[in-house]
Design an enzyme around this catalytic site. Structure first.
Site, PDB file in Angstrom:
ATOM      1  N   LYS A 126       0.872  -1.193   0.000  1.00  0.00           N
ATOM      2  CA  LYS A 126       0.000   0.000   0.000  1.00  0.00           C
ATOM      3  C   LYS A 126       0.895   1.225   0.000  1.00  0.00           C
ATOM      4  CE  LYS A 126      -4.389   1.249   0.236  1.00  0.00           C
ATOM      5  NZ  LYS A 126      -5.575   0.539  -0.278  1.00  0.00           N
ATOM      6  N   ASP A 166      -6.849   4.477  -4.773  1.00  0.00           N
ATOM      7  CA  ASP A 166      -7.571   4.342  -3.498  1.00  0.00           C
ATOM      8  C   ASP A 166      -8.170   5.732  -3.275  1.00  0.00           C
ATOM      9  OD1 ASP A 166      -7.813   2.337  -1.019  1.00  0.00           O
ATOM     10  OD2 ASP A 166      -7.521   4.314  -0.166  1.00  0.00           O
ATOM     11  N   PHE A 238     -19.350   8.981  -1.281  1.00  0.00           N
ATOM     12  CA  PHE A 238     -19.906   9.239  -2.616  1.00  0.00           C
ATOM     13  C   PHE A 238     -18.789   9.158  -3.656  1.00  0.00           C
ATOM     14  CE2 PHE A 238     -18.697  13.765  -3.425  1.00  0.00           C
ATOM     15  CZ  PHE A 238     -18.302  14.152  -2.157  1.00  0.00           C
ATOM     16  N   ASN A 240     -15.640   6.467  -5.587  1.00  0.00           N
ATOM     17  CA  ASN A 240     -15.584   5.391  -6.578  1.00  0.00           C
ATOM     18  C   ASN A 240     -16.329   4.129  -6.120  1.00  0.00           C
ATOM     19  OD1 ASN A 240     -13.603   2.794  -7.183  1.00  0.00           O
ATOM     20  ND2 ASN A 240     -14.150   3.974  -8.988  1.00  0.00           N
ATOM     21  N   VAL A 241     -16.074   3.714  -4.897  1.00  0.00           N
ATOM     22  CA  VAL A 241     -16.670   2.466  -4.424  1.00  0.00           C
ATOM     23  C   VAL A 241     -18.188   2.625  -4.258  1.00  0.00           C
ATOM     24  CG1 VAL A 241     -16.649   0.728  -2.586  1.00  0.00           C
ATOM     25  CG2 VAL A 241     -14.508   1.773  -3.325  1.00  0.00           C
ATOM     26  N   TRP A 243     -20.123   4.623  -5.789  1.00  0.00           N
ATOM     27  CA  TRP A 243     -20.717   4.720  -7.132  1.00  0.00           C
ATOM     28  C   TRP A 243     -20.967   3.327  -7.726  1.00  0.00           C
ATOM     29  CZ3 TRP A 243     -17.619   3.698 -11.695  1.00  0.00           C
ATOM     30  CH2 TRP A 243     -18.282   3.956 -12.888  1.00  0.00           C
TER      31      TRP A 243
END
Ligand code: NDP
Ligand code: 2IT
Length: 446
Positions: A126, A166, A238, A240-241, A243
């Site tokens: 990461k 991320d 609200f 990427n995930v 969506w």
């Protein structure tokens, strides 16, 4: 916990007392794995836990860049290469003001087991920076990404370490990072995933995390002959995930009624579908950190400074950030008869909240199991890049579905094997740990 886990955790706390987030993620895994440590003494004899909790390497570096006024700005960049027994280090980059080495280690540790659960050949890593993308111009984002890559390029490669997005890192940032890597090295290779479709990206990578989360929820509901249709759904975040989750829930006939941001949450009882989903995407792309814009446009209720867990629902998908749902929120959801709580974000539930949910009579899935669709699709992107090929959207979706079902079944069956039927937290930790630990044993001391 047993004497072995207690001892390793104690030493870790003494060595890194300030790394609270990192200690939290290690504790969370350790509390599940006692039965398997007791069943196989080789793990302890070979000091597998000690080998796992210390990353292969942690790189931290200065990132100087110029803002639009010509002033020099300095941020800190990180890449933690945790473990590569199962494949190249793999995991996202987070650009957010809250980023510290402890947060990157915490997410990197999680990533080892998440990636192991996919059954694919990817190790754990990461990275990120305390750079704040909010309110920055496109030019400033590019300057920052180029400077970040100037150092990062020395450490990554298609077969060694493959970063992705991320929080705060999407296709645009991946583009600037990839372009700079290509200029520095002359190499056009699958060194980053989440690329644009025309220059090495995979179909469905933007949607994959959210779609995977919903596929996982579907698998859990199948246990009681149920599905997503007509379910009332609460989502936080609200980005990427969130969506991807909203799109897939709509497609399967469910209704999403909330979104949240750092400013509060919106409640839209008519459902967030159609052009509202496009608006959600635009709201995100403006780089605005307010979800209130949605309530201004669609005249729905905005709850300032509040979290959406007070709204009664069948399924809850936390998709914003870590520790965004505490034990009181969890109790409220259960009181309101939630059936499923499925984690889109990484570590969104506090430790005591997790403990409560594990013992509650609901389907509860931890992030390392159910949000692995993003990294799985990243691995598909690496496979496509290695062959200079594109798979079709249908091919990617079928493979994504297969991976999510594989993870679900593995967690379910592992929990059952240890008489913990229905405990997906236990199943995910033990199944993920077992694959990594056995690979370390097979390959000898690192
Ligand atoms: P994005 O940057 O696209 O979105 C993050 C969202 O969460 C934004 O809407 C953000 O708003 C919001 N947010 C941040 N802090 C808070 C807060 N304190 N309260 C409420 N909302 C907040 O990131 P992603 O969607 O990619 O990531 C979301 C989560 O999913 C993270 O935990 C990430 O680690 C995880 N994840 C991401 C994957 C991926 O492939 N992208 C894969 C697997 C997991 P703002 O930015 O304005 O603060
Ligand atoms: O948390 C995660 O799994 C991600 N941010 C995606 C990592 C990746 O390499 O696609």
């Amino acid at each position: 916990m047993n004497a072995y886990t207690n001892n390793v955790l104690k030493l870790l706390k003494e060595k890194y007392p300030w790394e609270k987030e990192y200690i939290q993620s290690v504790s969370e895994v350790f509390k599940s794995i006692t039965p398997i440590l007791n069943a196989k003494m080789e793990y302890q004899n070979n000091r597998i836990l000690e080998q796992l909790v210390e990353p292969d390497r942690s790189i931290s570096f200065r990132v100087p860049w110029k803002d639009d006024q010509g002033r020099i700005q300095i941020n800190t960049g990180y890449r933690v290469e945790f473990n590569n027994v199962l494949g190249p280090y793999k995991g996202g980059l987070r650009f957010h003001v809250s980023v510290t080495l402890s947060i990157i280690k915490c997410l990197g540790f999680e990533q080892i087991f998440k990636n192991a659960l996919t059954g694919l050949l990817i190790g754990g890593g990461k990275g990120g920076s305390d750079f704040n993308p909010r309110g920055k111009s496109d030019n400033e984002i590019m300057n920052f990404c180029q400077s970040f890559m100037l150092e990062l390029s020395k450490h990554i490669g298609a077969n060694t370490d493959v970063p992705a997005g991320d929080i705060g890192v999407g296709t645009r940032e991946v583009g600037y990072l990839f372009g700079m890597y290509r200029r520095i090295t002359k190499s056009f290779e699958g060194v980053l995933t989440g690329k644009g479709l025309e220059w090495g990206g995979s179909y469905l990578r933007p949607e994959a995390t959210g779609y995977g989360v919903v596929y996982f929820a579907e698998e859990m509901l199948k246990n009681i002959n149920d599905n997503i249709e007509d379910k009332l759904v609460v989502v936080s975040g609200f980005g990427n995930v969130a969506w991807g989750v909203v799109k897939k829930v709509n497609e399967l006939g469910g209704k999403v009624v909330t979104l949240s941001g750092p400013d509060g949450f919106i409640h839209d009882p008519d459902g967030i579908s159609g052009e509202k989903v496009d608006f959600m995407l635009r709201m995100r792309l403006t780089g605005n950190d307010r979800v209130k814009d949605y309530s201004d446009k669609y005249k729905v209720k905005f709850y300032e400074g509040k979290r959406p867990w007070i709204i009664p629902c069948d399924i809850a998908f936390p998709c914003a950030t870590q520790n965004e749902l505490d034990i009181n929120d969890a109790k409220q959801l259960v009181k309101n008869n939630v059936k499923c709580l499925v984690e889109g974000a990484n570590l969104p539930v506090t430790l005591d909240g997790m403990e409560f949910l594990e013992n509650a009579d609901i389907f509860y899935a931890p992030a390392k199991a159910c949000n692995a669709g993003g990294v799985a699709c990243s691995c598909f992107e690496m496979a496509q890049n290695a062959n200079f090929m594109h798979w079709t959207e249908d091919e990617v979706d079928t493979k994504l579905h297969q991976v999510m079902k594989h993870i679900h079944d593995q967690c379910y069956e592992t929990a059952q094997e240890f008489n913990k039927k229905g405990n997906y937290v236990f199943g995910a930790n033990v199944a993920g740990f077992r694959r990594v630990a056995d690979a370390i044993l097979d390959q000898g001391m690192a």
